[in-house]
Design an enzyme around this catalytic site. Structure first.
Site, short mmCIF file in Angstrom:
data_model
loop_
_atom_site.label_atom_id
_atom_site.label_comp_id
_atom_site.label_asym_id
_atom_site.label_seq_id
_atom_site.Cartn_x
_atom_site.Cartn_y
_atom_site.Cartn_z
N GLU A 88 20.12 -72.79 -55.05
CA GLU A 88 19.19 -71.71 -54.71
C GLU A 88 18.90 -70.80 -55.90
OE1 GLU A 88 19.53 -69.83 -50.86
OE2 GLU A 88 20.81 -71.49 -50.17
N GLU B 65 21.26 -69.06 -64.71
CA GLU B 65 20.30 -68.93 -65.81
C GLU B 65 18.91 -68.53 -65.29
OE1 GLU B 65 23.73 -71.30 -66.99
OE2 GLU B 65 22.36 -71.45 -65.29
#
Length: 382
Positions: free
Chosen positions: A362, A366
């Site tokens: 989800e 990053e």
């Protein structure tokens, strides 16, 4: 006993506090704190039990309004603290039905949401592909309109509830534009999709690779308008992103509970491990990180429920901080347990495996950093 003082914070209403008490009691009576021998069967059973108890109604809202994010977050935190698979079973019902709740037609909502809420239908969200993870705009699965049908061709992978779902909320390229502008979302019955691989992850959850081999579905199986799929997917993910952080918070709270219990009983010289200054420093850091995550999570959940600004950035901050902090907290608990911490069957070893995926799915950490930074820069330039 995990700290529940956060329920007194002004982010919550009395109904949220009542929900926490009710779910806590249900978990104590229903959930057995051990990993299941048959993950599929255990997941099916948990979905049915959560549905029968009425908790899955929170995943789908009331059909006219979006789900209450604070309620979802409280549920995920409590369920995760008790058992990772229970949290998984609850969360996937929400994620797999979220697009229907937000964008579905009246007929789609009537057909699917009551079944999801009762636990009679298992939902799944199918976006990730073998060559396309975080970069959803470049997915290759296609859907072509032929008369009164859509024909889907392609593959999806790492699909939660793959192999046990009753339907897959599937994203495919319909060609209204390039990149993210040419995607659409569809409700695809599970019997139309081939499960070509079951995937064994470090934490036992139902995962699979799926193949769509000229799958034909009715024209009205599309969710939203053609070309709106990227928006459908991103708004669904944004709705549930905060709750991923809440699950991580539940894992972290359990790790702290385990560390407190172990260090208070483990002998070290003439005293206990908890008497050691290094241990006390670790416990203090763990508790501080948990409170910081909790504040970010429930602030973001409150913002999504009652309005205001900064929903996307706040959600990204909550998920990023909670999942990264939980990884460190659980690692510290494993270290504190020594050899027992890496022994199969130890709760902290299970938590160590459970937490890792939350920093990826989800929206990987990053990606959350990109969301936060881009929003900051946009605000600065304005």
């Amino acid at each position: 006993m995990a700290d529940r003082s956060f329920l007194a914070w002004p982010f919550f209403e009395e109904r949220h506090r009542a929900l926490a008490v009710e779910l806590e009691a249900w978990c104590e009576a229903t959930i057995h704190d051990a990993e299941a021998a048959d993950t599929d069967e255990a997941c099916r059973s948990l979905v049915q039990e959560l549905g029968s108890a009425g908790f899955l109604k929170l995943c789908v809202g009331d059909g006219d309004s979006r789900p209450d994010v604070r309620s979802l977050a409280i549920c995920r935190e409590i369920l995760a603290r008790h058992h990772g698979l229970a949290d998984f079973a609850f969360a996937m019902q929400g994620l797999g039905s979220g697009a229907i709740s937000l964008f579905g037609t009246i007929e789609q909502k009537r057909e699917w949401l009551p079944r999801v809420a009762s636990g009679k239908a298992i939902a799944a969200f199918a976006m990730t592909e073998p060559e396309c993870g975080s970069d959803a705009a470049n997915m290759a699965t296609s859907a072509m309109r032929e008369g009164n049908e859509w024909v889907l061709v392609g593959e999806k992978t790492y699909i939660s509830n793959g192999g046990i779902a009753d339907y897959y909320l599937t994203f495919a390229r319909t060609g209204e534009g390039e990149g993210s502008r040419g995607l659409s979302a569809f409700i695809v019955p599970a019997e139309s999709v081939a499960v070509v691989q079951r995937i064994d992850a470090i934490a036992a959850h139902p995962l699979a690779r799926l193949k769509y081999d000229n799958v034909r579905i009715p024209a009205d199986a599309i969710v939203g308008e053609p070309g709106e799929g990227f928006r459908v997917g991103m708004e669904t993910l944004n709705l549930f992103r905060v709750t991923v952080g809440a699950a991580a918070l539940g894992f972290a709270r359990r790790a702290l509970d385990e560390a407190l219990a172990f260090s208070s009983n483990r002998r070290l010289g003439t005293g206990k491990l908890s008497d050691n200054a290094v241990t006390q420093a670790k416990l203090a850091d763990m508790a501080t990180a948990i409170d910081a995550s909790s504040l970010l999570i429930y602030r973001a959940a409150w913002q999504q429920d009652v309005g205001g600004t900064d929903h996307r950035r706040a959600a990204a901050m909550a998920k990023l901080n909670a999942t990264e902090s939980a990884q460190q907290i659980i690692d510290a608990a494993v270290q504190m347990h020594g050899g027992m911490g890496v022994t199969k069957g130890a709760k902290v070893e299970e938590l160590y495996r459970e937490i890792r995926a939350l920093r990826i799915y989800e929206g990987a950490s990053e990606v959350q950093r990109q969301i936060i930074a881009r929003d900051l820069l946009k605000e600065h330039r304005a």
